[in-house]
Design a protein around this motif. Sequence first.
Motif, mmCIF file in Angstrom:
data_model
loop_
_atom_site.group_PDB
_atom_site.id
_atom_site.type_symbol
_atom_site.label_atom_id
_atom_site.label_comp_id
_atom_site.label_asym_id
_atom_site.label_seq_id
_atom_site.Cartn_x
_atom_site.Cartn_y
_atom_site.Cartn_z
ATOM 1 N N MET A 104 40.614 45.332 38.190
ATOM 2 C CA MET A 104 41.096 44.096 38.799
ATOM 3 C C MET A 104 39.911 43.145 39.011
ATOM 4 N N LYS A 105 40.016 41.931 38.474
ATOM 5 C CA LYS A 105 38.929 40.973 38.613
ATOM 6 C C LYS A 105 38.906 40.374 40.018
ATOM 7 N N LYS A 106 37.696 40.188 40.532
ATOM 8 C CA LYS A 106 37.508 39.642 41.875
ATOM 9 C C LYS A 106 37.160 38.153 41.790
ATOM 10 N N LEU A 123 46.293 33.808 43.670
ATOM 11 C CA LEU A 123 45.457 34.743 42.912
ATOM 12 C C LEU A 123 45.996 36.163 42.999
ATOM 13 N N GLU A 124 46.382 36.577 44.207
ATOM 14 C CA GLU A 124 46.897 37.934 44.390
ATOM 15 C C GLU A 124 48.224 38.116 43.651
ATOM 16 N N GLU A 182 48.906 36.788 40.895
ATOM 17 C CA GLU A 182 48.580 36.865 39.472
ATOM 18 C C GLU A 182 47.768 38.110 39.121
ATOM 19 N N GLY A 183 47.578 39.004 40.095
ATOM 20 C CA GLY A 183 46.905 40.267 39.812
ATOM 21 C C GLY A 183 45.409 40.257 40.021
ATOM 22 N N PHE A 184 44.892 39.221 40.689
ATOM 23 C CA PHE A 184 43.462 39.173 40.996
ATOM 24 C C PHE A 184 43.210 39.683 42.411
ATOM 25 N N GLN A 185 41.979 40.130 42.674
ATOM 26 C CA GLN A 185 41.564 40.438 44.038
ATOM 27 C C GLN A 185 40.910 39.192 44.620
ATOM 28 N N TYR A 203 29.946 41.180 47.274
ATOM 29 C CA TYR A 203 31.019 41.624 46.381
ATOM 30 C C TYR A 203 30.721 41.406 44.899
ATOM 31 N N ASP A 216 33.767 38.231 40.018
ATOM 32 C CA ASP A 216 33.785 37.860 38.605
ATOM 33 C C ASP A 216 33.834 36.350 38.418
#
Length: 372
Positions: free
Chosen positions: A1-3, A21-22, A24-27, A44, A47
């Motif tokens: 999972m991209k941050k 963002l969350e 859409e599958g992002f952290q 952190y 990305d």
Amino acid sequence: MKKILVIEDERSMRETILELLEAEGFQGIGAENGSIGIQKAQEYLPDLILCDVVMPHLDGYGVLSSLRHNPATATIPFIFLTAMGARERVREGMQMGADDYLTKPFTAEELLGAIASRFARQAILTSQSQQQLDDLRNSIALSLPHELRTPLHGILGLAGLLLEDYQTIERQEILEIAEGIYAAADRLHRLIQNYLLYVELELTTKDLNRITRLRSASTHYPKVLIANVATQIAKRYGRETDLFLNLENTVVQIADLKLHKIAEELIDNAFKFSKAGTAIQLTTVADAEGLTLWITNHGRGMTADQIASLGAYMQFERKFYEQQGSGLGLAIAKRLVELHGGSLSIESTPGQQTTIQVTLPGSHQVSTNPRL
């Protein structure tokens, strides 16, 4: 999972972006001001970073400048979010290293499109970097065994001669054989040490604490150190009369041993790749910025393409030359100079002359926030 780090002082805007963002599958990682944003970026290592421009205390430009000066965060893709669409401000951000610029208000599609574009671009850069790393690995795999075998064969051959004929060999011959074994072993030892040092320096470029420690020492008499190194190398080659020194002195922000290594590798190359009877000229000039060293030899030289392709284990025109040398020493010298906030450049005319220029900062010139 991209941050993805979102640095935005307006709470509602920050939370809206994080929710998107969350979904859409992002952290998503939130930061309510620039200072906290810098801390979270370092903690952190996201990305991608989305950052508002206008914020109290530390604005987006200050955040970007700080992150770009830190090797750990310097390459993280960075997108500015701002209500200001002035062309001058957009240009300013891009010149500082921003990757994109979104003007508020923007739609979810525009934001996600910008994010996707940055990740696609980053994937291309990562692929290119991986190719460069693979090229280096292949070069090492091809060159290192040869470089190790050459002195090792000398050691084995001379030692075998002693074992087979020790009863008939005269004392003078034994001495000559021992000198040959020692010279080959010394070369092998130096190659191994250089290889280990190169690996260590490559690891150092990714570690801010290591860089800071590396830059904490200083040399007070570089003139004496450089002169001693040059004289010893000239004597080893039997070319004391070819050496010409014109040296000034100032305190430089580099440890004696590291400066010694730089000088040793560069001066040795100057003698190695030039003929006896041609001049080796060393000049240093001290000024308010630090120290500049020029090393000039009148040897075989390098083409512009060869200089541009400089890297560890690069063998220039090897089939035409008998001199041994992996190019690793030059790569080490260049990396050491850069890690100390200096620069190394090469100007060369093939078959005529090569000049290497090294600039090292003075003791008061190195920033407490190192930048390569």
